[in-house]
Write a protein that holds these residues in place. Structure first.
Motif, PDB file in Angstrom:
ATOM      1  N   HIS A   1       0.820  -1.223   0.000  1.00 54.33           N
ATOM      2  CA  HIS A   1       0.000   0.000   0.000  1.00 54.33           C
ATOM      3  C   HIS A   1       0.854   1.274   0.000  1.00 54.33           C
ATOM      4  O   HIS A   1       0.357   2.352  -0.293  1.00 54.33           O
ATOM      5  N   ARG A   2       2.130   1.145   0.304  1.00 48.86           N
ATOM      6  CA  ARG A   2       2.992   2.337   0.364  1.00 48.86           C
ATOM      7  C   ARG A   2       3.379   2.778  -1.038  1.00 48.86           C
ATOM      8  O   ARG A   2       3.568   1.959  -1.925  1.00 48.86           O
ATOM      9  N   ARG A   3       3.521   4.096  -1.218  1.00 48.63           N
ATOM     10  CA  ARG A   3       3.819   4.660  -2.541  1.00 48.63           C
ATOM     11  C   ARG A   3       5.313   4.825  -2.728  1.00 48.63           C
ATOM     12  O   ARG A   3       5.943   5.616  -2.040  1.00 48.63           O
ATOM     13  N   PRO A   4       5.886   4.125  -3.675  1.00 47.71           N
ATOM     14  CA  PRO A   4       7.322   4.256  -3.933  1.00 47.71           C
ATOM     15  C   PRO A   4       7.622   5.456  -4.826  1.00 47.71           C
ATOM     16  O   PRO A   4       6.757   5.935  -5.560  1.00 47.71           O
ATOM     17  N   ILE A   5       8.841   5.910  -4.783  1.00 49.63           N
ATOM     18  CA  ILE A   5       9.304   6.939  -5.723  1.00 49.63           C
ATOM     19  C   ILE A   5       9.659   6.258  -7.040  1.00 49.63           C
ATOM     20  O   ILE A   5       9.337   6.741  -8.111  1.00 49.63           O
ATOM     21  N   ASP A   6      10.329   5.105  -6.958  1.00 56.17           N
ATOM     22  CA  ASP A   6      10.741   4.367  -8.152  1.00 56.17           C
ATOM     23  C   ASP A   6      10.472   2.887  -7.925  1.00 56.17           C
ATOM     24  O   ASP A   6      11.222   2.205  -7.211  1.00 56.17           O
ATOM     25  N   GLU A   7       9.419   2.382  -8.538  1.00 50.93           N
ATOM     26  CA  GLU A   7       9.014   0.990  -8.331  1.00 50.93           C
ATOM     27  C   GLU A   7      10.106   0.001  -8.710  1.00 50.93           C
ATOM     28  O   GLU A   7      10.312  -1.004  -8.035  1.00 50.93           O
ATOM     29  N   HIS A   8      10.809   0.266  -9.792  1.00 52.02           N
ATOM     30  CA  HIS A   8      11.861  -0.657 -10.243  1.00 52.02           C
ATOM     31  C   HIS A   8      13.007  -0.728  -9.239  1.00 52.02           C
ATOM     32  O   HIS A   8      13.548  -1.809  -8.977  1.00 52.02           O
ATOM     33  N   THR A   9      13.351   0.404  -8.667  1.00 52.48           N
ATOM     34  CA  THR A   9      14.415   0.429  -7.672  1.00 52.48           C
ATOM     35  C   THR A   9      13.997  -0.325  -6.414  1.00 52.48           C
ATOM     36  O   THR A   9      14.795  -1.061  -5.824  1.00 52.48           O
ATOM     37  N   VAL A  10      12.742  -0.164  -6.011  1.00 53.76           N
ATOM     38  CA  VAL A  10      12.231  -0.887  -4.843  1.00 53.76           C
ATOM     39  C   VAL A  10      12.315  -2.392  -5.088  1.00 53.76           C
ATOM     40  O   VAL A  10      12.784  -3.157  -4.244  1.00 53.76           O
ATOM     41  N   CYS A  11      11.863  -2.833  -6.256  1.00 52.68           N
ATOM     42  CA  CYS A  11      11.909  -4.266  -6.571  1.00 52.68           C
ATOM     43  C   CYS A  11      13.353  -4.771  -6.625  1.00 52.68           C
ATOM     44  O   CYS A  11      13.648  -5.870  -6.142  1.00 52.68           O
ATOM     45  N   ALA A  12      14.255  -3.976  -7.181  1.00 49.90           N
ATOM     46  CA  ALA A  12      15.667  -4.366  -7.216  1.00 49.90           C
ATOM     47  C   ALA A  12      16.236  -4.460  -5.805  1.00 49.90           C
ATOM     48  O   ALA A  12      17.016  -5.372  -5.496  1.00 49.90           O
ATOM     49  N   ALA A  13      15.823  -3.549  -4.929  1.00 48.17           N
ATOM     50  CA  ALA A  13      16.289  -3.575  -3.545  1.00 48.17           C
ATOM     51  C   ALA A  13      15.748  -4.797  -2.814  1.00 48.17           C
ATOM     52  O   ALA A  13      16.489  -5.470  -2.077  1.00 48.17           O
ATOM     53  N   VAL A  14      14.476  -5.119  -3.006  1.00 50.91           N
ATOM     54  CA  VAL A  14      13.889  -6.306  -2.378  1.00 50.91           C
ATOM     55  C   VAL A  14      14.614  -7.558  -2.864  1.00 50.91           C
ATOM     56  O   VAL A  14      14.963  -8.439  -2.073  1.00 50.91           O
ATOM     57  N   ALA A  15      14.871  -7.645  -4.166  1.00 47.46           N
ATOM     58  CA  ALA A  15      15.590  -8.793  -4.714  1.00 47.46           C
ATOM     59  C   ALA A  15      17.010  -8.849  -4.162  1.00 47.46           C
ATOM     60  O   ALA A  15      17.533  -9.935  -3.873  1.00 47.46           O
ATOM     61  N   GLY A  16      17.626  -7.678  -3.997  1.00 46.31           N
ATOM     62  CA  GLY A  16      18.989  -7.623  -3.454  1.00 46.31           C
ATOM     63  C   GLY A  16      19.079  -8.080  -2.009  1.00 46.31           C
ATOM     64  O   GLY A  16      20.073  -8.677  -1.597  1.00 46.31           O
ATOM     65  N   ILE A  17      18.045  -7.808  -1.236  1.00 48.00           N
ATOM     66  CA  ILE A  17      18.005  -8.245   0.163  1.00 48.00           C
ATOM     67  C   ILE A  17      17.856  -9.756   0.229  1.00 48.00           C
ATOM     68  O   ILE A  17      18.511 -10.420   1.026  1.00 48.00           O
ATOM     69  N   GLY A  18      17.005 -10.302  -0.615  1.00 48.78           N
ATOM     70  CA  GLY A  18      16.820 -11.747  -0.651  1.00 48.78           C
ATOM     71  C   GLY A  18      15.941 -12.265   0.465  1.00 48.78           C
ATOM     72  O   GLY A  18      15.176 -11.528   1.086  1.00 48.78           O
ATOM     73  N   ASP A  19      16.081 -13.542   0.730  1.00 50.85           N
ATOM     74  CA  ASP A  19      15.272 -14.247   1.726  1.00 50.85           C
ATOM     75  C   ASP A  19      15.600 -13.737   3.129  1.00 50.85           C
ATOM     76  O   ASP A  19      16.771 -13.699   3.521  1.00 50.85           O
ATOM     77  N   PRO A  20      14.596 -13.353   3.911  1.00 52.71           N
ATOM     78  CA  PRO A  20      14.844 -12.855   5.273  1.00 52.71           C
ATOM     79  C   PRO A  20      15.618 -13.847   6.153  1.00 52.71           C
ATOM     80  O   PRO A  20      16.416 -13.437   6.982  1.00 52.71           O
ATOM     81  N   SER A  21      15.418 -15.139   5.957  1.00 53.06           N
ATOM     82  CA  SER A  21      16.172 -16.107   6.768  1.00 53.06           C
ATOM     83  C   SER A  21      17.652 -16.079   6.401  1.00 53.06           C
ATOM     84  O   SER A  21      18.516 -16.277   7.264  1.00 53.06           O
ATOM     85  N   ASP A  22      17.978 -15.804   5.129  1.00 53.25           N
ATOM     86  CA  ASP A  22      19.384 -15.662   4.734  1.00 53.25           C
ATOM     87  C   ASP A  22      19.989 -14.410   5.360  1.00 53.25           C
ATOM     88  O   ASP A  22      21.146 -14.413   5.775  1.00 53.25           O
ATOM     89  N   VAL A  23      19.200 -13.343   5.428  1.00 58.06           N
ATOM     90  CA  VAL A  23      19.679 -12.104   6.055  1.00 58.06           C
ATOM     91  C   VAL A  23      20.001 -12.361   7.532  1.00 58.06           C
ATOM     92  O   VAL A  23      21.048 -11.944   8.035  1.00 58.06           O
TER      93      VAL A  23
END
Length: 121
Positions: free
Chosen positions: A10-32
């Motif tokens: 529900h939150r409004r991003p400034i750049d959707e592609h960057t948000v998705c790239a950041a989520v992919a970069g973080i990866g699985d929370p258990s790996d973090v």
């Protein structure tokens, strides 16, 4: 924003592609969490010294680690217990002596670039 968890969609991003790239970069929370635990092991100077000694000179005995690190045998043993519990080191009996070696290749990769400093007194 296909990678954003539903509870944050529900939150409004400034750049959707960057948000998705950041989520992919973080990866699985258990790996973090797993990596955070590895870094926590490295964050205490005594543990780091023991790990560096085991990595570069192992398999190595507790008494030899105590001499090399300047840490008491009791403290080295307690440190090794923590490192064994985390799966970072393993122990093997060599006659009456227990020798420790690094068992986590990810931790080994983190330790490799740390330069050995010349010892000065």
């Amino acid at each position: 924003m296909h990678l954003v968890p539903e509870e944050r969609a529900h939150r409004r991003p400034i750049d959707e592609h960057t948000v998705c790239a950041a989520v992919a970069g973080i990866g699985d929370p258990s790996d973090v969490r797993s990596w955070a635990a590895r870094f926590a092991l490295l964050a205490e100077p005594g543990r780091l010294a023991v790990l560096l000694a085991v990595h570069r000179a192992g398999p190595i005995a507790v008494s030899d680690l105590a001499i090399a690190t300047g840490i008491s045998e009791t403290a080295v043993s307690q440190t090794l217990r923590i490192l064994r519990t985390s799966g970072t080191v393993t122990a093997a009996k060599d006659g009456r002596v227990v020798r420790y070696r690094l068992a986590d290749p990810a931790v080994a990769a983190l330790l490799d670039p740390i330069p050995a400093l010349p010892h000065t007194e």
